[in-house]
Write an enzyme that holds these catalytic residues in place. Sequence first.
Site, PDB file in Angstrom:
ATOM      1  N   ASP A  53       0.898  -1.164   0.000  1.00  0.00           N
ATOM      2  CA  ASP A  53       0.000   0.000   0.000  1.00  0.00           C
ATOM      3  C   ASP A  53       0.930   1.204   0.000  1.00  0.00           C
ATOM      4  OD1 ASP A  53      -1.508   2.220   0.794  1.00  0.00           O
ATOM      5  OD2 ASP A  53      -2.814   1.054   2.106  1.00  0.00           O
ATOM      6  N   ASN A  80       2.615   3.304 -10.543  1.00  0.00           N
ATOM      7  CA  ASN A  80       1.335   3.356 -11.258  1.00  0.00           C
ATOM      8  C   ASN A  80       0.150   3.611 -10.332  1.00  0.00           C
ATOM      9  OD1 ASN A  80      -0.739   2.398 -13.376  1.00  0.00           O
ATOM     10  ND2 ASN A  80      -0.967   0.876 -11.736  1.00  0.00           N
ATOM     11  N   LYS A 113      11.882   6.154  -3.023  1.00  0.00           N
ATOM     12  CA  LYS A 113      12.954   6.201  -2.011  1.00  0.00           C
ATOM     13  C   LYS A 113      13.363   4.795  -1.565  1.00  0.00           C
ATOM     14  CE  LYS A 113      12.979   8.632   1.936  1.00  0.00           C
ATOM     15  NZ  LYS A 113      14.388   8.971   2.169  1.00  0.00           N
ATOM     16  N   SER A 131       1.895   9.606 -14.985  1.00  0.00           N
ATOM     17  CA  SER A 131       1.256  10.901 -14.783  1.00  0.00           C
ATOM     18  C   SER A 131      -0.094  10.831 -15.478  1.00  0.00           C
ATOM     19  CB  SER A 131       2.164  12.005 -15.337  1.00  0.00           C
ATOM     20  OG  SER A 131       1.531  13.242 -15.317  1.00  0.00           O
ATOM     21  N   TYR A 145      -6.924  16.187  -8.197  1.00  0.00           N
ATOM     22  CA  TYR A 145      -6.241  15.233  -9.085  1.00  0.00           C
ATOM     23  C   TYR A 145      -5.151  15.931  -9.888  1.00  0.00           C
ATOM     24  CZ  TYR A 145      -5.471  11.534 -12.520  1.00  0.00           C
ATOM     25  OH  TYR A 145      -4.891  10.556 -13.308  1.00  0.00           O
ATOM     26  N   LYS A 149      -1.111  15.302 -10.083  1.00  0.00           N
ATOM     27  CA  LYS A 149      -0.373  14.867 -11.285  1.00  0.00           C
ATOM     28  C   LYS A 149       0.598  15.943 -11.770  1.00  0.00           C
ATOM     29  CE  LYS A 149      -1.940  10.634 -11.741  1.00  0.00           C
ATOM     30  NZ  LYS A 149      -1.077   9.445 -11.544  1.00  0.00           N
TER      31      LYS A 149
HETATM   32  N1  LIG Z   1      -7.726   5.499 -16.596  1.00  0.00           N
HETATM   33  C1  LIG Z   1      -7.424   6.714 -16.977  1.00  0.00           C
HETATM   34  O1  LIG Z   1      -8.173   7.385 -17.724  1.00  0.00           O
HETATM   35  C2  LIG Z   1      -6.098   7.313 -16.573  1.00  0.00           C
HETATM   36  C3  LIG Z   1      -5.610   8.415 -17.292  1.00  0.00           C
HETATM   37  C4  LIG Z   1      -4.411   8.992 -16.922  1.00  0.00           C
HETATM   38  C5  LIG Z   1      -3.683   8.472 -15.864  1.00  0.00           C
HETATM   39  N2  LIG Z   1      -4.178   7.399 -15.179  1.00  0.00           N
HETATM   40  C6  LIG Z   1      -3.380   6.902 -14.058  1.00  0.00           C
HETATM   41  O2  LIG Z   1      -3.119   5.537 -14.238  1.00  0.00           O
HETATM   42  C7  LIG Z   1      -2.856   4.926 -12.974  1.00  0.00           C
HETATM   43  C8  LIG Z   1      -3.585   3.600 -12.888  1.00  0.00           C
HETATM   44  O3  LIG Z   1      -4.966   3.807 -12.975  1.00  0.00           O
HETATM   45  P1  LIG Z   1      -5.927   2.868 -13.838  1.00  0.00           P
HETATM   46  O4  LIG Z   1      -6.516   3.692 -14.913  1.00  0.00           O
HETATM   47  O5  LIG Z   1      -5.249   1.596 -14.187  1.00  0.00           O
HETATM   48  O6  LIG Z   1      -7.108   2.623 -12.773  1.00  0.00           O
HETATM   49  P2  LIG Z   1      -7.472   1.346 -11.852  1.00  0.00           P
HETATM   50  O7  LIG Z   1      -7.734   0.156 -12.702  1.00  0.00           O
HETATM   51  O8  LIG Z   1      -8.537   1.803 -10.966  1.00  0.00           O
HETATM   52  O9  LIG Z   1      -6.131   1.086 -11.049  1.00  0.00           O
HETATM   53  C9  LIG Z   1      -5.725   1.875  -9.957  1.00  0.00           C
HETATM   54  C10 LIG Z   1      -4.766   1.040  -9.144  1.00  0.00           C
HETATM   55  O10 LIG Z   1      -4.191   1.863  -8.113  1.00  0.00           O
HETATM   56  C11 LIG Z   1      -4.250   1.104  -6.921  1.00  0.00           C
HETATM   57  N3  LIG Z   1      -4.175   1.904  -5.717  1.00  0.00           N
HETATM   58  C12 LIG Z   1      -4.966   2.918  -5.300  1.00  0.00           C
HETATM   59  N4  LIG Z   1      -4.568   3.370  -4.094  1.00  0.00           N
HETATM   60  C13 LIG Z   1      -3.487   2.599  -3.735  1.00  0.00           C
HETATM   61  C14 LIG Z   1      -2.635   2.556  -2.608  1.00  0.00           C
HETATM   62  N5  LIG Z   1      -2.798   3.367  -1.557  1.00  0.00           N
HETATM   63  N6  LIG Z   1      -1.619   1.648  -2.604  1.00  0.00           N
HETATM   64  C15 LIG Z   1      -1.450   0.797  -3.640  1.00  0.00           C
HETATM   65  N7  LIG Z   1      -2.239   0.764  -4.710  1.00  0.00           N
HETATM   66  C16 LIG Z   1      -3.253   1.671  -4.765  1.00  0.00           C
HETATM   67  C17 LIG Z   1      -5.567   0.342  -7.014  1.00  0.00           C
HETATM   68  O11 LIG Z   1      -5.535  -0.713  -6.079  1.00  0.00           O
HETATM   69  P3  LIG Z   1      -6.859  -1.372  -5.413  1.00  0.00           P
HETATM   70  O12 LIG Z   1      -7.257  -2.486  -6.337  1.00  0.00           O
HETATM   71  O13 LIG Z   1      -6.404  -1.826  -4.083  1.00  0.00           O
HETATM   72  O14 LIG Z   1      -7.904  -0.290  -5.332  1.00  0.00           O
HETATM   73  C18 LIG Z   1      -5.477  -0.128  -8.448  1.00  0.00           C
HETATM   74  O15 LIG Z   1      -4.626  -1.245  -8.572  1.00  0.00           O
HETATM   75  C19 LIG Z   1      -3.244   5.957 -11.925  1.00  0.00           C
HETATM   76  O16 LIG Z   1      -2.071   6.583 -11.426  1.00  0.00           O
HETATM   77  C20 LIG Z   1      -4.070   6.964 -12.710  1.00  0.00           C
HETATM   78  O17 LIG Z   1      -4.012   8.255 -12.153  1.00  0.00           O
HETATM   79  C21 LIG Z   1      -5.352   6.805 -15.508  1.00  0.00           C
END
Ligand SMILES: NC(=O)c1ccc[n+]([C@@H]2O[C@H](COP(=O)([O-])OP(=O)(O)OC[C@H]3O[C@@H](n4cnc5c(N)ncnc54)[C@H](OP(=O)(O)O)[C@@H]3O)[C@@H](O)[C@H]2O)c1
Length: 270
Positions: A53, A80, A113, A131, A145, A149
């Site tokens: 986490d 990620n 780190k 990002s 958000y 970012k």
């Molecule tokens: N989807 C988009 O449109 C988009 C666009 C630009 C950037 N992003 C970025 O892409 C990254 C991944 O997002 P995604 O789109 O793949 O969404 P996602 O499927 O909802 O995945 C998010 C992941 O982050 C994990 N997470 C959240 N809080 C956490 C914590 N405290 N410790 C460890 N893991 C944690 C979640 O784990 P749990 O399963 O435990 O909740 C999940 O595995 C994010 O940084 C997001 O900002 C996404």
Amino acid sequence: MKTILITGASSGIGKTTAELFQSKGWNVVATMRNPGAGADLAQHESTLVTRLDVTDSDSTLDAVQEAVNRFGSIDVLLNNAGYGAYGPLEAFSMDRIERQFDTNVIGLMSVTKAVLPHMRAAKFGIIVNISSIGGKMTFPLGSLYHGSKFAVEGISEALHFELEPLGIKVKIVEPGMINTDFGGRSFDFEMGTELPDYQPAIEGMQKAMGHYAANSSSPDVVSNVIWSAVSDGSSKLRYRAGDDANVLLDARKKMDDDTFIGEMKKNMGW
Ligand SMILES: NC(=O)c1ccc[n+]([C@@H]2O[C@H](COP(=O)([O-])OP(=O)(O)OC[C@H]3O[C@@H](n4cnc5c(N)ncnc54)[C@H](OP(=O)(O)O)[C@@H]3O)[C@@H](O)[C@H]2O)c1
């Protein structure tokens, strides 16, 4: 054989990237808050699924040590894990504001780190920070958000200078809209219904977001960009992922602030 450690590998971009690196023959450390969600990834013999986490530094240090014990090194770190908090700033409690930054920003720094001493000793490493287009431009009601970012962009760019002399590359991946759980369970949306002044803005934003989401890409698009960033041998800093990312970021670059704000308001119907 090289090793990648991924945060947030339970779903979406983290999971598809774990699968892609498995298919390329890499050792994969697929970390997540609930390792039960990684049962299918764990079937692969060169994969370690373990708890991390990003807001819990003990879990971070333990996962990094377990990875090094199992595979000997961490060649690539994919930061990620993250989620999106959207809504009027006033409507968020301080706890929710802190959670956004603890996860997307402080968490990323904490994992970095923990991994750096190992990369520094090896004089090699690549850190890929996820990002967003939202790290270079904003949508209304996204102060949390986008703040997080934009911070990821600044932290990554500064670290690029700091770590390159040590043999460690830092790369930023900027996805557009991606079809994952991000817009569902990873979206901390606050309507702020007790604050009627903001309701017209929220309604406009909700309508406009439907249009942007219609152009979303699959998470594989991002995983393939991550693969390029890791394997192209360059020191290139920024990589976009998704057609919409190119269109939106090119457009933003060409506009001065007044033009950008005017165009965004038009899109929101304001
Ligand atoms: N989807 C988009 O449109 C988009 C666009 C630009 C950037 N992003 C970025 O892409 C990254 C991944 O997002 P995604 O789109 O793949 O969404 P996602 O499927 O909802 O995945 C998010 C992941 O982050 C994990 N997470 C959240 N809080 C956490 C914590 N405290 N410790 C460890 N893991 C944690 C979640 O784990 P749990 O399963 O435990 O909740 C999940 O595995 C994010 O940084 C997001 O900002 C996404």
